[in-house]
Design a protein around this motif. Structure first.
Motif, PDB file in Angstrom:
ATOM      1  N   LEU A  13      10.346   3.702  -1.663  1.00 62.03           N
ATOM      2  CA  LEU A  13      10.548   2.797  -2.797  1.00 62.03           C
ATOM      3  C   LEU A  13       9.563   3.117  -3.918  1.00 62.03           C
ATOM      4  N   GLY A  14       8.309   3.327  -3.570  1.00 58.87           N
ATOM      5  CA  GLY A  14       7.306   3.650  -4.587  1.00 58.87           C
ATOM      6  C   GLY A  14       7.594   4.960  -5.285  1.00 58.87           C
ATOM      7  N   ALA A  15       7.835   6.001  -4.515  1.00 58.05           N
ATOM      8  CA  ALA A  15       8.108   7.315  -5.109  1.00 58.05           C
ATOM      9  C   ALA A  15       9.426   7.294  -5.874  1.00 58.05           C
ATOM     10  N   GLY A  16      10.439   6.648  -5.292  1.00 56.31           N
ATOM     11  CA  GLY A  16      11.744   6.585  -5.955  1.00 56.31           C
ATOM     12  C   GLY A  16      11.682   5.860  -7.284  1.00 56.31           C
ATOM     13  N   SER A  17      10.973   4.739  -7.321  1.00 52.13           N
ATOM     14  CA  SER A  17      10.856   4.009  -8.594  1.00 52.13           C
ATOM     15  C   SER A  17      10.038   4.821  -9.599  1.00 52.13           C
ATOM     16  N   ALA A  18       9.032   5.544  -9.126  1.00 54.03           N
ATOM     17  CA  ALA A  18       8.204   6.359 -10.015  1.00 54.03           C
ATOM     18  C   ALA A  18       8.979   7.552 -10.564  1.00 54.03           C
ATOM     19  N   LEU A  19       9.964   8.037  -9.808  1.00 53.69           N
ATOM     20  CA  LEU A  19      10.799   9.133 -10.311  1.00 53.69           C
ATOM     21  C   LEU A  19      11.637   8.684 -11.516  1.00 53.69           C
ATOM     22  N   TRP A  41      -3.512  -0.467  -6.662  1.00 53.12           N
ATOM     23  CA  TRP A  41      -3.522   0.005  -5.278  1.00 53.12           C
ATOM     24  C   TRP A  41      -4.853  -0.320  -4.603  1.00 53.12           C
ATOM     25  N   ASN A  42      -5.942  -0.172  -5.338  1.00 51.13           N
ATOM     26  CA  ASN A  42      -7.256  -0.483  -4.767  1.00 51.13           C
ATOM     27  C   ASN A  42      -7.337  -1.945  -4.321  1.00 51.13           C
ATOM     28  N   GLN A  43      -6.774  -2.843  -5.122  1.00 55.65           N
ATOM     29  CA  GLN A  43      -6.754  -4.259  -4.720  1.00 55.65           C
ATOM     30  C   GLN A  43      -5.899  -4.449  -3.473  1.00 55.65           C
ATOM     31  N   GLU A  44      -4.764  -3.751  -3.419  1.00 54.07           N
ATOM     32  CA  GLU A  44      -3.894  -3.871  -2.250  1.00 54.07           C
ATOM     33  C   GLU A  44      -4.588  -3.339  -0.995  1.00 54.07           C
ATOM     34  N   ALA A 100       8.789  -1.609 -13.119  1.00 53.11           N
ATOM     35  CA  ALA A 100       9.871  -2.529 -12.752  1.00 53.11           C
ATOM     36  C   ALA A 100       9.794  -2.853 -11.264  1.00 53.11           C
ATOM     37  N   CYS A 101       9.504  -1.843 -10.455  1.00 61.14           N
ATOM     38  CA  CYS A 101       9.319  -2.052  -9.023  1.00 61.14           C
ATOM     39  C   CYS A 101       8.148  -3.000  -8.781  1.00 61.14           C
ATOM     40  N   THR A 102       7.049  -2.764  -9.476  1.00 68.08           N
ATOM     41  CA  THR A 102       5.864  -3.610  -9.331  1.00 68.08           C
ATOM     42  C   THR A 102       6.189  -5.060  -9.671  1.00 68.08           C
ATOM     43  N   VAL A 103       6.872  -5.276 -10.784  1.00 67.85           N
ATOM     44  CA  VAL A 103       7.230  -6.642 -11.192  1.00 67.85           C
ATOM     45  C   VAL A 103       8.092  -7.303 -10.115  1.00 67.85           C
ATOM     46  N   ASN A 147       0.825  -1.201   0.000  1.00 70.53           N
ATOM     47  CA  ASN A 147       0.000   0.000   0.000  1.00 70.53           C
ATOM     48  C   ASN A 147       0.859   1.250   0.000  1.00 70.53           C
ATOM     49  N   ARG A 148       1.913   1.229   0.777  1.00 67.42           N
ATOM     50  CA  ARG A 148       2.798   2.402   0.842  1.00 67.42           C
ATOM     51  C   ARG A 148       3.575   2.577  -0.470  1.00 67.42           C
ATOM     52  N   ILE A 149       3.958   1.474  -1.111  1.00 65.81           N
ATOM     53  CA  ILE A 149       4.646   1.570  -2.409  1.00 65.81           C
ATOM     54  C   ILE A 149       3.732   2.223  -3.431  1.00 65.81           C
ATOM     55  N   TYR A 150       2.488   1.749  -3.520  1.00 67.85           N
ATOM     56  CA  TYR A 150       1.565   2.331  -4.495  1.00 67.85           C
ATOM     57  C   TYR A 150       1.215   3.773  -4.143  1.00 67.85           C
ATOM     58  N   ALA A 151       1.177   4.097  -2.854  1.00 65.75           N
ATOM     59  CA  ALA A 151       0.943   5.493  -2.456  1.00 65.75           C
ATOM     60  C   ALA A 151       2.081   6.376  -2.963  1.00 65.75           C
ATOM     61  N   GLY A 152       3.303   5.888  -2.841  1.00 72.34           N
ATOM     62  CA  GLY A 152       4.457   6.634  -3.342  1.00 72.34           C
ATOM     63  C   GLY A 152       4.432   6.784  -4.853  1.00 72.34           C
ATOM     64  N   GLN A 153       4.052   5.714  -5.546  1.00 71.67           N
ATOM     65  CA  GLN A 153       3.965   5.796  -7.011  1.00 71.67           C
ATOM     66  C   GLN A 153       2.875   6.769  -7.437  1.00 71.67           C
ATOM     67  N   MET A 154       1.751   6.750  -6.743  1.00 69.00           N
ATOM     68  CA  MET A 154       0.661   7.660  -7.091  1.00 69.00           C
ATOM     69  C   MET A 154       1.032   9.108  -6.797  1.00 69.00           C
ATOM     70  N   ALA A 155       1.829   9.336  -5.767  1.00 66.78           N
ATOM     71  CA  ALA A 155       2.257  10.703  -5.447  1.00 66.78           C
ATOM     72  C   ALA A 155       3.056  11.304  -6.605  1.00 66.78           C
ATOM     73  N   VAL A 156       3.781  10.467  -7.314  1.00 67.93           N
ATOM     74  CA  VAL A 156       4.612  10.945  -8.423  1.00 67.93           C
ATOM     75  C   VAL A 156       3.887  10.826  -9.766  1.00 67.93           C
ATOM     76  N   LEU A 157       3.219   9.704 -10.005  1.00 73.22           N
ATOM     77  CA  LEU A 157       2.647   9.421 -11.327  1.00 73.22           C
ATOM     78  C   LEU A 157       1.121   9.432 -11.371  1.00 73.22           C
ATOM     79  N   GLY A 158       0.486   9.851 -10.293  1.00 72.77           N
ATOM     80  CA  GLY A 158      -0.971   9.785 -10.207  1.00 72.77           C
ATOM     81  C   GLY A 158      -1.710  10.503 -11.322  1.00 72.77           C
ATOM     82  N   ARG A 159      -1.148  11.589 -11.799  1.00 72.33           N
ATOM     83  CA  ARG A 159      -1.815  12.364 -12.859  1.00 72.33           C
ATOM     84  C   ARG A 159      -1.295  12.026 -14.260  1.00 72.33           C
ATOM     85  N   SER A 160      -0.453  11.011 -14.346  1.00 72.03           N
ATOM     86  CA  SER A 160       0.096  10.623 -15.643  1.00 72.03           C
ATOM     87  C   SER A 160      -0.815   9.593 -16.306  1.00 72.03           C
TER      88      SER A 160
END
Length: 193
Positions: free
Chosen positions: A98-104, A63-66, A112-115, A40-53
């Motif tokens: 980790l989520g935000a860093g991979s999304a950056l 993330w919803n499934q998680e 790649a982080c997700t995989v 959940n925290r990884i996807y939160a980090g990814q959404m913080a960076v890529l949420g509007r992409s």
């Protein structure tokens, strides 16, 4: 406040706990709760960076499934009276970073982080399924159903990551190996402490 149906289920689950291998179940639920919390925290980090992409809706769906997985393990912790790992505050920060860093690194980096994470978790869930089947598949039928469903969801996330060009990330194999080493360490620690 749980509804009447939820409290009945809690009571029936507590009665069904007679004869369970408590140390094994405690380990499984503790580590799975920690893993779903971290996801959940990884996807939160990814959404913080890529949420509007363009990939934001895909990440949000996973993330919803998680979130559903975490909700279920929160319930199971209460039902089976399992304490959480003491590492939750650390997984909170580490997962988001980790989520935000991979999304950056861009969409491919996030995927790649997700995989890497979902492959590790699917393998971990498969090991738990084998353990519970060896213990007593009938006694652990409900828990086995939960873990099998969540394993299938994690495998689906893994496949989504591959479909979204995870392997095209620069230094993919190095990134994947490093993330999976972190996952194995987190699993080891969360099972025990």
């Amino acid at each position: 406040v749980p509804g009447a149906g939820a409290s009945l289920r809690l009571c029936s689950m507590r009665v069904a706990q007679e004869g369970i291998n408590k140390p094994v179940i405690d380990r499984i639920i503790r580590v799975d709760h920690a893993g779903e919390y971290g996801a959940n925290r990884i996807y939160a980090g990814q959404m913080a960076v890529l949420g509007r992409s363009s990939v934001g809706p895909v990440i949000q769906q996973m993330w919803n499934q998680e979130k559903d997985h975490l909700k279920k393990f929160n319930e199971l912790m209460v039902i089976y009276r399992v304490r959480p790992t003491v590492f939750l505050p650390f997984w909170n920060i580490a997962g988001f970073v980790l989520g935000a860093g991979s999304a950056l690194l861009g969409k491919k980096g996030a995927m790649a982080c997700t995989v890497a994470v979902e492959e590790s978790i699917s393998e971990h869930y498969n090991n738990q399924i084998r353990t519970l089947i060896e213990e007593d598949p009938e006694k652990y039928k409900e828990l086995l159903q939960v873990i099998k469903q969540f394993r299938d969801d994690e495998q689906e996330h893994h496949d989504i990551g591959l479909e979204h060009d995870a392997e095209a990330t620069p230094a993919y194999s190095v990134l994947k190996t490093a993330i999976q080493l972190g996952c194995k360490t987190a699993i080891f620690l969360s099972e025990r402490i």
